[in-house]
Scaffold this active site. Structure first.
Site, short mmCIF file in Angstrom:
data_model
loop_
_atom_site.label_atom_id
_atom_site.label_comp_id
_atom_site.label_asym_id
_atom_site.label_seq_id
_atom_site.Cartn_x
_atom_site.Cartn_y
_atom_site.Cartn_z
CB THR A 18 22.40 23.09 -9.67
OG1 THR A 18 22.62 21.76 -10.27
CG2 THR A 18 23.46 24.22 -9.91
CB THR A 51 8.08 25.53 3.17
OG1 THR A 51 6.93 26.55 3.56
CG2 THR A 51 7.36 24.18 2.98
CB CYS A 104 1.22 29.21 4.18
SG CYS A 104 3.15 29.79 3.91
CB SER A 155 12.21 32.35 5.21
OG SER A 155 11.87 32.63 3.99
CG HIS A 194 10.11 35.34 1.27
ND1 HIS A 194 8.62 35.61 1.42
CD2 HIS A 194 10.18 34.01 1.82
CE1 HIS A 194 8.04 34.63 1.87
NE2 HIS A 194 8.92 33.88 1.93
CG ASN A 220 2.92 32.57 11.31
OD1 ASN A 220 2.75 31.85 12.24
ND2 ASN A 220 2.17 32.25 10.08
CD GLN A 267 6.82 36.16 10.25
OE1 GLN A 267 7.13 37.41 10.33
NE2 GLN A 267 6.35 35.82 9.23
#
Length: 383
Positions: free
Chosen positions: A236, A70, A323, A198, A200, A149, A178
């Protein structure tokens, strides 16, 4: 438990968790600090960047770590729009993009940008001729996903990128969330300027990922602050998360090379067996789709009913993208493919990983047959 919701998120590898814990425990210094302890953290961060770049076939300076898909999509789209607004205010995308792309474009429309949302064919693919017709002199960005997706359709990224490189000054952004780890994608051969990945989705940790920004391409940062990530992403750095990300990417790529045939076998087995279940209709095309996503429907039965019925036997799948699923909206992807509303409302998505087994696939098919039979009786009685 059978977990067939890997397109929503994947289970982190044990080695990934171990590396995250070790770095968090032993190298927790701020990478931006001047002292030696901070320098050790920075060395780990840069090593993770180098590993990631080597796997993706790019230069380390082109990898900018983010919190995931995202953020990466928003940074690419909004950053490109703001940076290049003086050249034009037109963007091209498709009707079936992830919400982080669609809604980012909708926000830009409120700011005076114009966006063409391209239609898709019945198999979920974008017609390159539609891209050619949509792109004009003031087009500054084309943004398309590599693998859809929800249904798994693979877009003709290489062909579109090649045409854009010869006929347009527009930047080309690809959502590779994906496809990464399943379908190889050469950023160079696809003439890609910006690309989102991404963590995860590839057995890394939530809150990790990267945006590839091709050398020489300029976009405007979304965050102001400490100028981390070469002034592109202030905040950070998540050193442990990015070290874990690089490990997850490497392990997933190794599994792709050794186990992709296994994944295709599972996909084809499930695809063919599901088609044999009375009342089911397949939404994922037989050809031109990725090996880890299967979307099908039982018209007349809500998708969430099927999800919860499978959950009762400890099998976990989903309806639309994670989502969007809680909003209980009819899938934009399926309706854009011309699928009737009743069929779209009855859709569920099975998404696989290299860790799934043939035995799990067989159990799923058996459970789905029983559920479909029970539901057909209920439907007949209600009539």
């Amino acid at each position: 438990m059978i977990y067939f919701d890997n397109s929503a998120t994947t289970k982190p590898y044990e080695e990934v968790l171990e590396s995250f814990i070790k770095v968090s425990r032993d190298f927790y210094g701020n990478p931006s600090s001047l002292h030696g302890f901070g320098a050790k953290a920075d060395q780990l961060l840069q090593h993770a960047r180098k590993q990631t770049a080597e796997i993706m076939g790019v230069h380390p300076s082109e990898i900018y770590f983010t919190s995931g898909g995202t953020e990466g999509n928003n940074l690419a789209i909004k950053g490109a729009a703001v940076q290049h607004a003086s050249k034009g205010r037109h963007i091209v995308t498709s009707q079936i993009e992830h919400p982080s792309v669609i809604e980012a474009c909708e926000e830009l429309e409120k700011q005076g940008f114009s966006v063409d949302y391209l239609p898709v064919k019945s198999d979920g693919s974008v017609d390159i001729e539609d891209v050619k017709r949509a792109v004009r002199n003031e087009t500054i960005l084309v943004s398309l996903m590599h693998v859809n997706n929800e249904v798994g359709t693979i877009q003709p990224i290489k062909e579109i990128g090649k045409w854009l490189s010869k006929h347009s000054q527009a930047l080309f952004h690809v959502d590779y969330v994906q496809g990464c780890g399943k379908i190889p994608l050469s950023f160079e051969e696809g003439f890609i300027d910006l690309c989102t990945v991404s963590g995860h989705k590839i057995h890394g940790l939530k809150g990790t990922g990267f945006l590839y920004i091709k050398s020489g391409v300029q976009i405007t940062p979304l965050f102001s602050g400490g100028n981390q990530e070469s002034k592109m992403r202030s905040g950070t750095e998540n050193t442990a998360g990015m070290v874990a990300f690089a490990k997850a990417l490497r392990m997933t790529e190794e599994k792709r090379k050794t186990s992709i045939k296994h994944l295709w076998y599972l996909r084809n087995y499930l695809y063919n067996e599901i088609l044999q279940i009375q009342g089911t209709v397949m939404n994922t095309p037989i050809d031109g789709a990725a090996p880890h996503i299967i979307n099908f429907s039982i018209p007349g039965v809500k998708g969430e009913v099927l999800v919860h019925a499978l959950e009762q036997v400890n099998i976990f799948v989903s309806t639309t993208s994670a989502c969007s699923s809680r909003q209980k909206k009819t899938s934009r992807t399926l309706t854009s493919m011309g699928i009737p509303r009743e069929q779209a409302e009855g859709s569920i998505r099975v998404s696989l990983s290299y860790g799934n087994s043939v035995a799990e696939a067989e159990r799923f098919v058996s459970a789905m047959r029983n559920i479909a039979e029970q539901l057909s009786k209920v439907i007949r009685r209600s009539k």
